[in-house]
Design a protein around this motif. Structure first.
Motif, PDB file in Angstrom:
ATOM      1  N   ALA A 228       0.836  -1.210   0.000  1.00 11.71           N
ATOM      2  CA  ALA A 228       0.000   0.000   0.000  1.00 11.71           C
ATOM      3  C   ALA A 228       0.866   1.253   0.000  1.00 11.71           C
ATOM      4  N   PHE A 229       1.986   1.205   0.726  1.00 17.18           N
ATOM      5  CA  PHE A 229       2.900   2.348   0.766  1.00 17.18           C
ATOM      6  C   PHE A 229       3.521   2.594  -0.608  1.00 17.18           C
ATOM      7  N   VAL A 230       3.978   1.528  -1.264  1.00 19.22           N
ATOM      8  CA  VAL A 230       4.573   1.655  -2.600  1.00 19.22           C
ATOM      9  C   VAL A 230       3.550   2.218  -3.576  1.00 19.22           C
ATOM     10  N   TYR A 231       2.318   1.769  -3.483  1.00 18.39           N
ATOM     11  CA  TYR A 231       1.256   2.286  -4.346  1.00 18.39           C
ATOM     12  C   TYR A 231       1.077   3.787  -4.136  1.00 18.39           C
ATOM     13  N   SER A 232       1.137   4.238  -2.888  1.00 17.28           N
ATOM     14  CA  SER A 232       0.974   5.677  -2.610  1.00 17.28           C
ATOM     15  C   SER A 232       2.126   6.485  -3.206  1.00 17.28           C
ATOM     16  N   VAL A 233       3.327   5.922  -3.212  1.00 19.05           N
ATOM     17  CA  VAL A 233       4.478   6.602  -3.813  1.00 19.05           C
ATOM     18  C   VAL A 233       4.311   6.681  -5.326  1.00 19.05           C
ATOM     19  N   GLU A 234       3.883   5.587  -5.929  1.00 17.75           N
ATOM     20  CA  GLU A 234       3.668   5.574  -7.378  1.00 17.75           C
ATOM     21  C   GLU A 234       2.584   6.573  -7.781  1.00 17.75           C
ATOM     22  N   SER A 235       1.516   6.636  -7.009  1.00 16.97           N
ATOM     23  CA  SER A 235       0.447   7.595  -7.280  1.00 16.97           C
ATOM     24  C   SER A 235       0.946   9.025  -7.128  1.00 16.97           C
ATOM     25  N   TYR A 236       1.757   9.248  -6.119  1.00 20.04           N
ATOM     26  CA  TYR A 236       2.353  10.555  -5.838  1.00 20.04           C
ATOM     27  C   TYR A 236       3.186  11.034  -7.029  1.00 20.04           C
ATOM     28  N   ILE A 237       3.982  10.116  -7.584  1.00 19.90           N
ATOM     29  CA  ILE A 237       4.846  10.477  -8.717  1.00 19.90           C
ATOM     30  C   ILE A 237       4.035  10.621  -9.997  1.00 19.90           C
ATOM     31  N   ASN A 238       3.171   9.663 -10.289  1.00 17.55           N
ATOM     32  CA  ASN A 238       2.403   9.685 -11.537  1.00 17.55           C
ATOM     33  C   ASN A 238       1.479  10.907 -11.657  1.00 17.55           C
ATOM     34  N   ASN A 239       0.955  11.331 -10.508  1.00 18.25           N
ATOM     35  CA  ASN A 239       0.053  12.496 -10.500  1.00 18.25           C
ATOM     36  C   ASN A 239       0.778  13.809 -10.171  1.00 18.25           C
ATOM     37  N   GLU A 240       2.125  13.715 -10.100  1.00 17.08           N
ATOM     38  CA  GLU A 240       2.978  14.889  -9.856  1.00 17.08           C
ATOM     39  C   GLU A 240       2.523  15.680  -8.627  1.00 17.08           C
TER      40      GLU A 240
END
Length: 244
Positions: A228-240
């Motif tokens: 879940a943490f990794v997903y939040s990081v990926e979302s953070y980066i993808n959505n700038e």
């Protein structure tokens, strides 16, 4: 990089914990049918191998946090993002890493350091991270991961760290890692207290409730939480979401 590294380490842990499961069961551990010598994994060695599982889980926790920061700041560097363009949380995080453990800058006086930092900001240079200054805030548990997420400005759900299973599992993993790393406990003394399956009971909705943590529960809760943490990081980066 973050997802690939995480998946690789999870795969390593799955294989190791499968070995622990087989050792506790009635399996013979065979590495090569062409070999004739037998080697028995006795009770003491089994305890040591179990305890080592906690170190593997803690390594996954720490590496995931480290790689998440590197991934975020690599994204900033690749896109030429400057200090003035990032969020206030990320500004504070970057400045904290700049000021931390400055052994390589001991030859500079305070005013020179301050001047260099101001110049870097005023000139609007792309943000770069000094990786050996990343600060987790001490021994990592679920609460520290949540605090770390807040420091970066991630949208990471805090329900898991507050809930009994995940929060408790992370606290035990942290404590065992510290005891093993500092030598206050032997591997056998840590491993003797846990079976692989642990104990569960059925709840009101027929769900399994952990009453005694087994090794499979520590693994399950750690991987679920970090996924879940990794997903939040990926979302953070993808959505700038790192932008101001």
């Amino acid at each position: 990089m973050l997802r690939d590294e995480f998946d690789t380490r999870v795969s390593e842990i799955e294989k190791y914990f499968l070995l622990l499961q087989k050792i506790e069961g009635d399996y013979k551990i065979i590495t090569d049918f062409n070999r004739t010598e037998d080697f028995r994994i006795d009770d003491d060695l089994s305890k040591i191998l179990k305890a080592n599982g906690f170190l593997l889980l803690y390594n996954l926790i720490e590496s995931t946090l480290f790689n998440s920061v590197v991934e975020i700041f690599d994204e900033l560097k690749t896109n030429g993002i400057t200090y003035n363009a990032i969020s206030s949380e990320l500004k504070k995080f970057w400045l904290k890493t700049k000021y931390r453990n400055q052994e390589e800058e001991t030859h500079l006086n305070t005013s020179q350091k301050f001047y260099d930092y101001v110049e870097e900001i005023v000139k609007n240079l792309p943000i770069e991270l000094i990786v050996n200054r990343i600060d987790y805030g001490g021994s990592i548990d679920a609460k520290k991961i949540k605090d770390f997420s807040n420091d970066l400005g991630l949208s990471f759900n805090d329900n898991n760290y507050k809930s009994y299973p995940n929060g408790k599992a992370f606290s035990i993993i942290r404590d065992y890692r510290n005891k093993l790393a500092h030598g206050s406990n032997s591997f056998a003394s840590i491993g003797k207290d846990h079976t692989f399956k642990g104990k569960t009971k059925k709840g009101d909705n027929n769900e399994d409730i952990v009453t005694e943590f087994g090794l499979e529960h520590f693994k399950k809760f750690t991987i679920e939480h970090l996924t879940a943490f990794v997903y939040s990081v990926e979302s953070y980066i993808n959505n700038e979401l790192y932008r101001a």
